[in-house]
Design a protein around this motif. Sequence first.
Motif, PDB file in Angstrom:
ATOM      1  N   ILE A  83       0.853  -1.202   0.000  1.00 17.15           N
ATOM      2  CA  ILE A  83       0.000   0.000   0.000  1.00 17.15           C
ATOM      3  C   ILE A  83       0.882   1.243   0.000  1.00 17.15           C
ATOM      4  CG2 ILE A  83      -1.656   1.349   1.341  1.00 17.15           C
ATOM      5  CD1 ILE A  83      -2.855  -1.327   2.323  1.00 17.15           C
ATOM      6  N   GLY A  86       2.302   1.957  -3.317  1.00 13.21           N
ATOM      7  CA  GLY A  86       1.334   2.204  -4.377  1.00 13.21           C
ATOM      8  C   GLY A  86       1.105   0.997  -5.278  1.00 13.21           C
ATOM      9  N   LEU A  90      -6.983   1.248  -3.667  1.00 14.51           N
ATOM     10  CA  LEU A  90      -8.408   0.942  -3.492  1.00 14.51           C
ATOM     11  C   LEU A  90      -9.061   0.414  -4.761  1.00 14.51           C
ATOM     12  CD1 LEU A  90      -9.419   3.928  -1.175  1.00 14.51           C
ATOM     13  CD2 LEU A  90      -9.357   1.489  -0.567  1.00 14.51           C
ATOM     14  N   LEU A  99      -9.961  -4.632   3.744  1.00 14.56           N
ATOM     15  CA  LEU A  99      -9.715  -3.634   4.800  1.00 14.56           C
ATOM     16  C   LEU A  99     -10.978  -3.425   5.626  1.00 14.56           C
ATOM     17  CD1 LEU A  99      -7.563  -1.009   2.847  1.00 14.56           C
ATOM     18  CD2 LEU A  99      -6.761  -2.784   4.430  1.00 14.56           C
TER      19      LEU A  99
ATOM     20  N   VAL B 175      -4.573   0.084   7.177  1.00 14.84           N
ATOM     21  CA  VAL B 175      -5.456   1.251   7.020  1.00 14.84           C
ATOM     22  C   VAL B 175      -4.684   2.554   7.250  1.00 14.84           C
ATOM     23  CG1 VAL B 175      -7.523   2.412   7.880  1.00 14.84           C
ATOM     24  CG2 VAL B 175      -7.519  -0.075   7.609  1.00 14.84           C
ATOM     25  N   GLU B 177      -1.537   2.901   6.578  1.00 17.62           N
ATOM     26  CA  GLU B 177      -0.729   3.039   5.356  1.00 17.62           C
ATOM     27  C   GLU B 177      -1.565   3.655   4.233  1.00 17.62           C
ATOM     28  OE1 GLU B 177       2.405   2.533   5.104  1.00 17.62           O
ATOM     29  OE2 GLU B 177       2.987   1.083   6.652  1.00 17.62           O
ATOM     30  N   ARG B 181      -0.738   7.189   2.465  1.00 16.96           N
ATOM     31  CA  ARG B 181      -0.608   7.260   0.994  1.00 16.96           C
ATOM     32  C   ARG B 181      -1.573   8.321   0.443  1.00 16.96           C
ATOM     33  NH1 ARG B 181       2.867   5.448  -3.175  1.00 16.96           N
ATOM     34  NH2 ARG B 181       1.796   6.395  -4.912  1.00 16.96           N
ATOM     35  N   LEU B 320     -11.637   4.657   6.888  1.00 10.80           N
ATOM     36  CA  LEU B 320     -12.281   3.942   5.776  1.00 10.80           C
ATOM     37  C   LEU B 320     -13.574   4.642   5.360  1.00 10.80           C
ATOM     38  CD1 LEU B 320     -11.745   0.165   6.652  1.00 10.80           C
ATOM     39  CD2 LEU B 320     -10.579   1.530   4.909  1.00 10.80           C
TER      40      LEU B 320
END
Lengths: 124, 328
Positions: A83, A86, A90, A99, B175, B177, B181, B320
């Motif tokens: 993650i 990259g 999602l 997740l 999560v 991470e 990002r 989330l």
Amino acid sequence: MQDEPTPTELIKAVADFLRNEIAPAIKGHNGFKLRVGINALDLVTRQLALAQAGDTTEAARLKALLGADGTLMELNRALSEKIASGEVDLTTPGLPEHLWQTTMDKLAVDQPNYASYKRELGTK
Amino acid sequence: MIEPELTRCVASFHPGATGVTGAAKLSGGASQETWTFDIVHPSGNVGAILRRAPPGYGAAPGRAAGLDAEATLMQLAHDAGLPSPKVMHVLTPEDGLGRGFIMARVEGETIARKILRDEEFAKARPMLARQLGRVIAGIHGLPQAKLPQLRSLTATKEIEDLAREYQSFNWPRPVFELALRWLRDHDPGPSSEVTLVHGDFRHGNLIIGPDGVRAVLDWELAHTGDPMEDIGWICVNSWRFGEIDKPVGGFGTREDLFAGYAEAGRKVDPDRVMFWEVMGTLRWGVMCCGMMQRFRLGPDHSMERAMIGRRASETEIDLLRLLAPRGK
């Protein structure tokens, strides 16, 4: 093999005693601390009941996502690195679902009364 | 006992004071304490608060503005007509009380659950968001030239600080991470305007009465930076205490908060606010993990700290909900 009662039964009996008999008699800051302690015992009870099934399905999802094997810690480290770099995001099939499910399983143990969790239970 | 030192001290700045009474510690970590007491005076007692680092404690820890800076900021806010306690005295070495200051005690409530549920605040709740918008605008408008020396913070620096702290825990959190990002990908860059930022503008640091906000407290995390940071922070779900459909502190709407801010002649950038809300959610999550570290490694081996560690997952579900919302 250890004998009965189980850890869950023991902790629950202690928590119920503290909640029903002791808490009403304790006021002030120690009353607050006692409630935190009872919450901690309740959390441990939930973890003993739920964590094994949650960990098993989490590991299965991680192995499928990563195409790799390892302990739960190793798999979570590997996913975290992907993650961060990259390499997955999602839009990666299965990642949002993973997740979400993992987080919902954590909340079921940590804070099942958290409002966001209760809302998401209803909108799944 | 602290009362003999306080008695000597109050006589130096409150003429006619004959002593102090009712001194009680309200909260205290290892390096910082808050005390309440009354100054005894023939014309009537005066409620006061002492905020201090006890003798023997040196400089404030990393992110802290320092008690001298806190006193200056509180007085500046007071002078500007913002809801802020009057600073009565800044401690000197002769006081023998350590470093810190004494301020007027403002009556009211800081506990979120009471503010959000109790009948006595029913009239205040609908107007709070707008009122706080005006107050935040006032803080951001305090004269730059009069500010004490403060650290400066940018979005980029805060992302890297949070990343470093998270990594120091050596516990993988996919999560977090994802949030790091997202923050790096959406870093809006330096703010076109740099102002004073309160840094911890939320429940617990606001004294509320039936008439609305009465005082802003705790400037410990004050710095200069992007003014939208304060607005994003007060929208973080962790400060809604269950009232998750009222984004501002569980009592109000973003629209009211933004309108109050605009009434005071300042402009909100909603995208930057959203960015700082994500940052703030992650920041509280990292702070929860930090509590757990201090429980395990540090001198404060308390149940409360341990249990706050188990609240990090609350911020994961909130992240989330912000970054990967599910279809209804």
